[in-house]
Design a protein around this motif. Structure first.
Motif, mmCIF file in Angstrom:
data_model
loop_
_atom_site.group_PDB
_atom_site.id
_atom_site.type_symbol
_atom_site.label_atom_id
_atom_site.label_comp_id
_atom_site.label_asym_id
_atom_site.label_seq_id
_atom_site.Cartn_x
_atom_site.Cartn_y
_atom_site.Cartn_z
ATOM 1 N N ASN A 144 0.828 -1.205 0.000
ATOM 2 C CA ASN A 144 0.000 0.000 0.000
ATOM 3 C C ASN A 144 0.860 1.253 0.000
ATOM 4 O OD1 ASN A 144 -2.045 -1.848 0.250
ATOM 5 N ND2 ASN A 144 -2.517 -1.370 2.372
ATOM 6 N N ARG A 145 0.273 2.333 -0.474
ATOM 7 C CA ARG A 145 1.000 3.597 -0.531
ATOM 8 C C ARG A 145 0.040 4.735 -0.218
ATOM 9 N NH1 ARG A 145 2.189 6.787 -5.130
ATOM 10 N NH2 ARG A 145 1.438 5.079 -6.436
ATOM 11 N N LEU A 146 0.432 5.561 0.753
ATOM 12 C CA LEU A 146 -0.346 6.766 1.044
ATOM 13 C C LEU A 146 0.064 7.827 0.033
ATOM 14 C CD1 LEU A 146 -2.288 8.398 2.788
ATOM 15 C CD2 LEU A 146 -0.395 8.851 4.366
ATOM 16 N N VAL A 147 -0.783 8.033 -0.954
ATOM 17 C CA VAL A 147 -0.452 8.946 -2.047
ATOM 18 C C VAL A 147 -0.402 10.381 -1.553
ATOM 19 C CG1 VAL A 147 -1.148 9.777 -4.325
ATOM 20 C CG2 VAL A 147 -1.494 7.364 -3.708
ATOM 21 N N ARG A 148 -1.435 10.790 -0.843
ATOM 22 C CA ARG A 148 -1.476 12.158 -0.323
ATOM 23 C C ARG A 148 -2.547 12.245 0.752
ATOM 24 N NH1 ARG A 148 -3.987 12.253 -5.172
ATOM 25 N NH2 ARG A 148 -2.029 12.754 -6.223
ATOM 26 N N VAL A 171 -8.797 13.083 5.161
ATOM 27 C CA VAL A 171 -9.230 12.615 3.849
ATOM 28 C C VAL A 171 -7.956 12.338 3.070
ATOM 29 C CG1 VAL A 171 -10.504 13.127 1.745
ATOM 30 C CG2 VAL A 171 -11.330 14.004 3.945
ATOM 31 N N ALA A 172 -7.757 11.080 2.702
ATOM 32 C CA ALA A 172 -6.497 10.676 2.081
ATOM 33 C C ALA A 172 -6.747 9.772 0.891
ATOM 34 C CB ALA A 172 -5.617 9.950 3.101
ATOM 35 N N ASP A 173 -5.788 9.776 -0.027
ATOM 36 C CA ASP A 173 -5.804 8.872 -1.172
ATOM 37 C C ASP A 173 -4.791 7.767 -0.911
ATOM 38 O OD1 ASP A 173 -7.683 10.399 -2.499
ATOM 39 O OD2 ASP A 173 -6.173 11.605 -3.541
ATOM 40 N N ILE A 174 -5.263 6.524 -0.935
ATOM 41 C CA ILE A 174 -4.410 5.377 -0.670
ATOM 42 C C ILE A 174 -4.464 4.421 -1.849
ATOM 43 C CG2 ILE A 174 -4.078 3.338 0.782
ATOM 44 C CD1 ILE A 174 -5.102 4.958 3.139
ATOM 45 N N ALA A 175 -3.294 4.080 -2.369
ATOM 46 C CA ALA A 175 -3.187 3.050 -3.404
ATOM 47 C C ALA A 175 -2.965 1.734 -2.680
ATOM 48 C CB ALA A 175 -2.039 3.349 -4.360
ATOM 49 N N ALA A 176 -3.938 0.850 -2.727
ATOM 50 C CA ALA A 176 -3.900 -0.387 -1.942
ATOM 51 C C ALA A 176 -3.788 -1.594 -2.855
ATOM 52 C CB ALA A 176 -5.147 -0.496 -1.082
ATOM 53 N N VAL A 177 -2.770 -2.389 -2.611
ATOM 54 C CA VAL A 177 -2.541 -3.613 -3.370
ATOM 55 C C VAL A 177 -2.231 -4.737 -2.392
ATOM 56 C CG1 VAL A 177 -0.924 -4.799 -4.905
ATOM 57 C CG2 VAL A 177 -1.751 -2.531 -5.505
ATOM 58 N N VAL A 194 -7.642 4.928 -3.752
ATOM 59 C CA VAL A 194 -8.967 4.935 -3.129
ATOM 60 C C VAL A 194 -9.021 6.057 -2.101
ATOM 61 C CG1 VAL A 194 -10.591 3.618 -1.717
ATOM 62 C CG2 VAL A 194 -9.223 2.448 -3.459
ATOM 63 N N GLU A 195 -10.090 6.842 -2.109
ATOM 64 C CA GLU A 195 -10.239 7.885 -1.103
ATOM 65 C C GLU A 195 -10.694 7.267 0.213
ATOM 66 O OE1 GLU A 195 -12.002 12.102 -1.623
ATOM 67 O OE2 GLU A 195 -13.595 10.968 -0.586
ATOM 68 N N VAL A 196 -9.979 7.580 1.270
ATOM 69 C CA VAL A 196 -10.295 7.081 2.607
ATOM 70 C C VAL A 196 -10.572 8.274 3.506
ATOM 71 C CG1 VAL A 196 -9.416 5.792 4.589
ATOM 72 C CG2 VAL A 196 -8.825 5.057 2.274
ATOM 73 N N ARG A 197 -11.636 8.181 4.281
ATOM 74 C CA ARG A 197 -12.011 9.265 5.188
ATOM 75 C C ARG A 197 -12.050 8.701 6.604
ATOM 76 N NH1 ARG A 197 -14.446 13.402 2.012
ATOM 77 N NH2 ARG A 197 -15.465 14.270 3.862
ATOM 78 N N ASP A 198 -11.114 9.132 7.423
ATOM 79 C CA ASP A 198 -10.998 8.643 8.793
ATOM 80 C C ASP A 198 -11.133 9.799 9.778
ATOM 81 O OD1 ASP A 198 -10.417 5.917 8.179
ATOM 82 O OD2 ASP A 198 -8.351 6.485 7.699
#
Length: 221
Positions: A144-148, A171-177, A194-198
């Protein structure tokens, strides 16, 4: 439910960790600023203010007012915290929280139990370890990678007795593999974030001699 969603849900379920940082604290006159592991620009040769040029520290109310407008309840809570801990700085807190968000996620993804032990209470560290062990037993390797981090905003703040509590919406964009033991991708894509909201809630005893903030709650916004 896809494996990707399960991984993100596990992150929300098991985060409850102790943050060894100086979130939201600014040095008073005559104090050396403490550089946190969560400082975005921290490094072995981090810059320092010129000798003999101490920086004025704004009054607590001014530091709260300098930030973007808050809901009245949030602003009142921040003022109470700042009055109880005159070194508290909401802007510095948010920047530290952004760094903590990245640090915690990346430690979990790479399965760094030793790092998580330093960041978590024992019970939470055990939960992380169990999640990592389950992942290993299933032959799953996250890539996984936290894009921004698009947004980090204080959404709630309160002071109850000595305990300060601050909730931050990320609110973050995460590339999850997810890969199998042979390195073959079985879920997700690094090219499709994928947009993630925590919402993470941090707690600290304002009169404590230690600058530790504890991440006590996580939720999905």
């Amino acid at each position: 439910m896809t494996v990707q969603i399960v991984i993100l849900a596990m992150i929300a379920a098991f985060l409850g960790m102790r943050l060894y940082s100086v979130l939201g604290r600014r040095a008073e006159h005559g104090e050396e600023p403490v550089q946190s592991r969560f400082d975005a620009n921290a490094g072995p040769t981090g810059g320092a203010a010129p000798a003999g040029a101490p920086q004025a520290v704004p009054a607590p109310a001014a530091r709260v007012r300098d930030m973007a407008p808050f809901q009245p309840a949030v602003e009142n809570g921040l003022r109470e915290i700042a009055n109880a801990d005159r070194r508290f700085d909401p802007a510095a807190f948010v920047e530290g929280a952004r760094g903590a968000y990245r640090l915690i996620l990346e430690a979990f993804w790479r399965g760094d139990k030793d790092e998580l032990v330093h960041l978590c209470d024992p019970e939470v560290a055990r939960s992380f370890a169990e999640a990592i062990d389950a992942r290993v037993a299933a032959g799953e390797v996250p890539d996984n990678r936290l894009v921004r981090i698009e947004e980090a905003v204080i959404t709630a703040a309160s002071l109850t007795g000595p305990d300060a509590r601050i909730a931050v919406r990320f609110v973050a964009d995460i590339a999850a593999v997810t890969r199998n033991a042979d390195g073959v991708v079985i879920a997700g894509s690094l090219n499709d974030a994928v947009e993630v909201r925590d919402v993470w809630t941090f707690r600290r005893a304002v009169h404590s001699g230690h600058p530790d903030w504890m991440l006590t709650e996580t939720d999905v916004d």
